[in-house]
Design a protein around this motif. Structure first.
Motif, PDB file in Angstrom:
ATOM      1  N   GLY A 168       3.420 -23.165 -51.987  1.00  0.00           N
ATOM      2  CA  GLY A 168       3.284 -24.590 -50.638  1.00  0.00           C
ATOM      3  C   GLY A 168       2.544 -23.637 -49.689  1.00  0.00           C
ATOM      4  O   GLY A 168       0.738 -24.224 -49.692  1.00  0.00           O
ATOM      5  N   LEU A 169       3.126 -23.187 -48.842  1.00  0.00           N
ATOM      6  CA  LEU A 169       1.640 -22.906 -47.733  1.00  0.00           C
ATOM      7  C   LEU A 169       0.802 -22.025 -48.100  1.00  0.00           C
ATOM      8  O   LEU A 169      -0.155 -21.892 -47.957  1.00  0.00           O
ATOM      9  N   PHE A 170       0.836 -21.288 -49.416  1.00  0.00           N
ATOM     10  CA  PHE A 170      -0.099 -20.659 -50.032  1.00  0.00           C
ATOM     11  C   PHE A 170      -0.975 -20.837 -51.341  1.00  0.00           C
ATOM     12  O   PHE A 170      -1.041 -19.925 -51.577  1.00  0.00           O
ATOM     13  N   TYR A 171      -0.612 -21.721 -51.230  1.00  0.00           N
ATOM     14  CA  TYR A 171      -1.654 -23.169 -52.096  1.00  0.00           C
ATOM     15  C   TYR A 171      -3.374 -22.607 -51.981  1.00  0.00           C
ATOM     16  O   TYR A 171      -3.409 -22.585 -53.146  1.00  0.00           O
ATOM     17  N   TYR A 172      -3.602 -22.989 -51.145  1.00  0.00           N
ATOM     18  CA  TYR A 172      -5.269 -21.869 -50.971  1.00  0.00           C
ATOM     19  C   TYR A 172      -4.523 -21.180 -50.916  1.00  0.00           C
ATOM     20  O   TYR A 172      -5.198 -20.396 -50.099  1.00  0.00           O
TER      21      TYR A 172
ATOM     22  N   VAL B   9      -3.894 -23.281 -39.907  1.00  0.00           N
ATOM     23  CA  VAL B   9      -3.740 -25.024 -40.403  1.00  0.00           C
ATOM     24  C   VAL B   9      -4.038 -25.163 -41.482  1.00  0.00           C
ATOM     25  O   VAL B   9      -3.707 -26.085 -42.695  1.00  0.00           O
ATOM     26  N   GLU B  10      -4.972 -23.676 -42.668  1.00  0.00           N
ATOM     27  CA  GLU B  10      -5.298 -24.227 -43.562  1.00  0.00           C
ATOM     28  C   GLU B  10      -4.203 -24.270 -44.823  1.00  0.00           C
ATOM     29  O   GLU B  10      -4.190 -24.448 -45.628  1.00  0.00           O
ATOM     30  N   MET B  11      -2.684 -23.161 -44.249  1.00  0.00           N
ATOM     31  CA  MET B  11      -1.473 -23.388 -44.761  1.00  0.00           C
ATOM     32  C   MET B  11      -1.280 -24.432 -44.480  1.00  0.00           C
ATOM     33  O   MET B  11      -0.808 -24.911 -46.147  1.00  0.00           O
ATOM     34  N   LEU B  12      -1.249 -25.375 -43.616  1.00  0.00           N
ATOM     35  CA  LEU B  12      -1.072 -26.765 -43.375  1.00  0.00           C
ATOM     36  C   LEU B  12      -1.863 -27.486 -44.681  1.00  0.00           C
ATOM     37  O   LEU B  12      -1.507 -28.302 -45.149  1.00  0.00           O
ATOM     38  N   ASP B  13      -3.341 -26.927 -44.189  1.00  0.00           N
ATOM     39  CA  ASP B  13      -3.942 -28.276 -45.369  1.00  0.00           C
ATOM     40  C   ASP B  13      -2.885 -27.532 -47.107  1.00  0.00           C
ATOM     41  O   ASP B  13      -3.050 -28.527 -48.016  1.00  0.00           O
ATOM     42  N   GLY B  14      -3.588 -26.462 -47.518  1.00  0.00           N
ATOM     43  CA  GLY B  14      -2.262 -26.401 -48.899  1.00  0.00           C
ATOM     44  C   GLY B  14      -1.115 -27.176 -48.724  1.00  0.00           C
ATOM     45  O   GLY B  14      -0.963 -27.233 -49.628  1.00  0.00           O
TER      46      GLY B  14
ATOM     47  N   TYR C  16      -0.136 -29.534 -47.338  1.00  0.00           N
ATOM     48  CA  TYR C  16       0.229 -30.514 -47.820  1.00  0.00           C
ATOM     49  C   TYR C  16      -0.234 -31.293 -49.562  1.00  0.00           C
ATOM     50  O   TYR C  16      -0.241 -32.956 -49.978  1.00  0.00           O
ATOM     51  N   ALA C  17      -1.939 -30.632 -50.012  1.00  0.00           N
ATOM     52  CA  ALA C  17      -2.722 -30.970 -50.516  1.00  0.00           C
ATOM     53  C   ALA C  17      -1.606 -30.548 -51.546  1.00  0.00           C
ATOM     54  O   ALA C  17      -1.136 -32.406 -52.780  1.00  0.00           O
ATOM     55  N   GLN C  18      -0.945 -30.117 -51.999  1.00  0.00           N
ATOM     56  CA  GLN C  18      -0.135 -29.781 -53.018  1.00  0.00           C
ATOM     57  C   GLN C  18       1.287 -31.274 -52.641  1.00  0.00           C
ATOM     58  O   GLN C  18       1.393 -31.601 -54.032  1.00  0.00           O
ATOM     59  N   MET C  19       1.970 -31.309 -52.346  1.00  0.00           N
ATOM     60  CA  MET C  19       3.232 -32.171 -52.086  1.00  0.00           C
ATOM     61  C   MET C  19       2.836 -33.265 -52.150  1.00  0.00           C
ATOM     62  O   MET C  19       3.164 -34.335 -52.518  1.00  0.00           O
ATOM     63  N   TYR C  20       1.515 -33.972 -51.324  1.00  0.00           N
ATOM     64  CA  TYR C  20       0.801 -35.282 -51.557  1.00  0.00           C
ATOM     65  C   TYR C  20      -0.113 -35.304 -52.232  1.00  0.00           C
ATOM     66  O   TYR C  20      -0.092 -35.584 -52.975  1.00  0.00           O
ATOM     67  N   SER C  21      -1.751 -34.789 -51.296  1.00  0.00           N
ATOM     68  CA  SER C  21      -2.890 -35.373 -51.694  1.00  0.00           C
ATOM     69  C   SER C  21      -4.161 -34.430 -51.409  1.00  0.00           C
ATOM     70  O   SER C  21      -3.670 -34.579 -49.613  1.00  0.00           O
TER      71      SER C  21
ATOM     72  N   LEU D  11      -6.504 -32.739 -40.780  1.00  0.00           N
ATOM     73  CA  LEU D  11      -5.702 -31.856 -41.014  1.00  0.00           C
ATOM     74  C   LEU D  11      -6.600 -31.113 -40.824  1.00  0.00           C
ATOM     75  O   LEU D  11      -7.302 -29.859 -40.295  1.00  0.00           O
ATOM     76  N   THR D  12      -8.429 -30.984 -41.905  1.00  0.00           N
ATOM     77  CA  THR D  12      -8.517 -30.395 -42.323  1.00  0.00           C
ATOM     78  C   THR D  12      -9.788 -30.197 -41.503  1.00  0.00           C
ATOM     79  O   THR D  12     -10.800 -29.851 -40.804  1.00  0.00           O
TER      80      THR D  12
END
Length: 338
Positions: free
Chosen positions: A237-241, A287-292, A294-299, A308-309
């Motif tokens: 989730g938000l902690f994917y990164y 914003v890095e949390m949002l990036d992670g 989005y990356a996990q949920m979508y691509s 986003l990045t």
């Protein structure tokens, strides 16, 4: 009421002779007074350099008696406070019955000095222009990559301009900007140590931190711990990164450790540093949390992810521009010894 123009020994000289402050501290307090319109005694006591009771005692027991001796042929009620500059640039302090109205005046005492000719405003404007160009080029490169037919050097252009890639033009700029911040902090630390001022260790620690951040920005060291940490903590989730977890802890530790230091800074510098930190951390962690997520949920291979990045990197770059402006302004306004 008649004013009496007499030259007296500056109050600052008494404080220096007593070993309470040095000439640089008085200069800094005078600069702060011009910006904040506060009394110098309040500024010095607020910065922890002089106790207000010490100033009042010095005025009552030493300064006023000496001035009264020089002025005993005049009536006390006719003596006003004034500032009189001599041909050598020295400023004088006239006496006044009300001790609270006495000001500390500038002493042109020689001290270690390094001329600093960089304009904070022009430097910030230049850096902001560079940041804007880099961000626009990154967006153009990513748009070309996802939506335009292939053409020569399309992928190379996208790679060299992508703010989310390592070892390219945006990365080189960001690492350099962080290194410049580290250098400015080191200059301030050196000047304060040379002049025997407080909080040298805080300026030095910040310089080291930003040097490490510069190295990390160029080499992407924090990204190398993402996968091992993710597996260890089973984060998502938000902690994917997952590096944002120790990153957040580090920020909180720094905030608690530097609270006293921040409180002692001039109001303008304090405000700018807090804004710079909020913008930088908001991008690097928020914003890095949002990036992670989005990356996990979508691509992490889409134009939306690139946007986003880009927002994340823009906030980081903008935060450093504000910090550099704050440091240059601090040097030019509050550090005549630099």
């Amino acid at each position: 009421m008649t004013s009496v123009n007499l030259k007296y020994k500056p109050l600052g000289a008494y404080l220096i002779e007593a070993g309470i402050v040095n000439s640089v501290q008085i200069d800094l307090a005078l600069n702060e007074q011009q910006l904040s319109q506060r009394r110098l005694g309040e500024i010095l006591s607020g910065w922890g350099w002089v106790e207000q009771q010490t100033i009042e005692y010095l005025i009552e027991k030493i300064v006023l008696p000496e001035q009264q001796t020089q002025n005993n042929k005049f009536d006390d009620s006719e003596i006003n406070l004034y500032r009189n500059g001599s041909e050598f640039g020295q400023e004088s302090l006239a006496i006044v019955p009300d001790a609270n109205a006495i000001s500390l005046l500038n002493l042109n005492t020689p001290f270690r000095k390094l001329e600093f000719i960089v304009s904070a405003r022009k430097a910030a404007r230049f850096l902001l222009t560079v940041v804007t160009v880099l961000v626009l080029l990154s967006l153009i490169g990513q748009f070309n990559h996802y939506f335009l037919p292939d053409y020569p050097f399309r992928e190379l252009f996208a790679q060299l301009t992508n703010v989310d890639e390592e070892v390219n033009f945006p990365t080189l700029y960001s690492a350099s900007a962080l290194l410049i911040s580290s250098a400015l902090l080191a200059i301030i630390a050196y000047a304060k140590k040379s002049n025997g001022e407080r909080y040298v260790q805080y300026w030095s620690a910040l310089s080291i931190i930003f040097m490490i951040l510069s190295l990390d920005e160029f080499l992407g060291l924090h990204e190398k711990v993402i996968v091992p940490l993710r597996h260890t903590l089973k984060a998502g989730g938000l902690f994917y990164y997952t590096w944002v977890i120790p990153g957040t802890i580090f920020v909180l530790i720094c905030l608690l450790s530097f609270m006293r230091f921040l409180a002692a800074l001039p109001v303008k510098t304090q405000r700018l540093i807090l804004i710079a930190g909020s913008v930088y951390i908001g991008g690097a962690l928020g914003v890095e949390m949002l990036d992670g997520y989005y990356a996990q949920m979508y691509s992490n291979d889409s134009m939306m992810y690139s946007i986003l990045t880009t927002i994340e990197e823009f906030m980081e770059m903008l935060g450093i521009v504000i910090l550099i402006y704050a440091l240059l302004s601090y040097i030019s306004s509050f550090m005549k010894g630099v």
